[in-house]
Write an enzyme that holds these catalytic residues in place. Structure first.
Site: not given
Ligand code: PGA
Length: 249
Positions: A9, A11, A95, A97, A167, A173, A212
């Protein structure tokens, strides 16, 4: 055996030149393995670039969201049908976000899920709890509520053409990964809920972990019985990391 996946992903990251380098490295480095699929979910303007770069590779691609509408006066939106026209296989929906920053409610997420299915994309439905929700013992309630909204709208059969991703928001992140045991507990809970509705669909449903994931922790997470791969944010932008995660699947 359930299908296993490593999905990137990106982003809101990338650029034509950087993407070209990354996609080159991935198309050389991702070696096909049976029962396992690899994909990247990219910003929609790059779908054509990714389609051209990956068309002869084993790696699939897709978007990070789809519009809740099919077409019309919705300035700025990109429909599931448009995403599908670029040969996409996947679309992330729900997601955290999108839920937290863009206000996607459970109904909106369920609508997007349905439009992705209608466009013959595989929706990757993301669910996960925030830190306060975890600390107050609400993890199972929250992830089930998020999943249930989709089941109510599309039936449990809708999940037979989808992927689920757990998640935890506090692990995204942040460099703070859920421990394999913490993740497994939630995966097993979610699978149990789906199995209670339809055993075969629950047994078949691929549930990815995201938050992460790095090449250094992937093997341990992917070794858990109900973790069928990963949804990778930050580490999907670094070829060596992403390839290391793929190799751990
Ligand atoms: P990250 O994000 O691996 O940077 O923690 C995962 C995601 O949001 O899909």
């Amino acid at each position: 055996m359930r299908d296993r996946f490593v999905i990137g992903n990106w982003k809101l990251n990338g650029g034509l030149a950087a993407n070209a380098l990354l996609l080159d490295a991935l198309s050389v480095g991702v070696v096909e393995k049976s029962g396992r699929s690899c994909g990247v979910c990219v910003p929609s303007p790059y779908l054509a670039q990714v389609q051209a770069a990956l068309k002869d590779s084993f790696i699939g691609w897709g978007s990070q969201d789809v519009s809740r509408f099919e077409s019309g006066a919705y300035t700025g939106d990109v429909s599931a049908g448009m995403v599908a026209e670029f040969g996409s296989r996947y679309a992330l929906v729900g997601h955290s976000e999108r839920r937290a920053i863009f206000g996607d409610t459970e109904d909106v997420v369920a609508g997007k899920f349905g439009l992705a299915l209608r466009a013959v994309l595989t929706p990757i439905l993301c669910v996960g709890e925030s830190l306060p929700e975890r600390e107050s013992g609400k993890t199972e309630e929250v992830v089930w509520r998020q999943l249930q909204a989709v089941v109510v709208a599309h039936g449990v059969s809708g999940l037979s053409r989808a992927i689920l991703a757990y998640e935890p928001v506090w692990a995204i992140g942040t460099g703070k990964t859920a421990s394999p045991g913490q993740a497994e507990d939630v995966h097993a809970f979610l699978r149990g809920k789906v199995r209670a509705l339809d055993k075969a669909i629950g047994d078949q449903l691929s549930i990815l972990y995201g938050g992460s994931v790095k090449k250094s922790n992937a093997a341990e997470l992917f070794g858990m019985p109900d973790i069928d791969g990963g949804l990778i944010g930050g580490a999907s932008l670094v070829a060596e990391e992403f390839l290391g995660i793929w190799n751990a699947l």
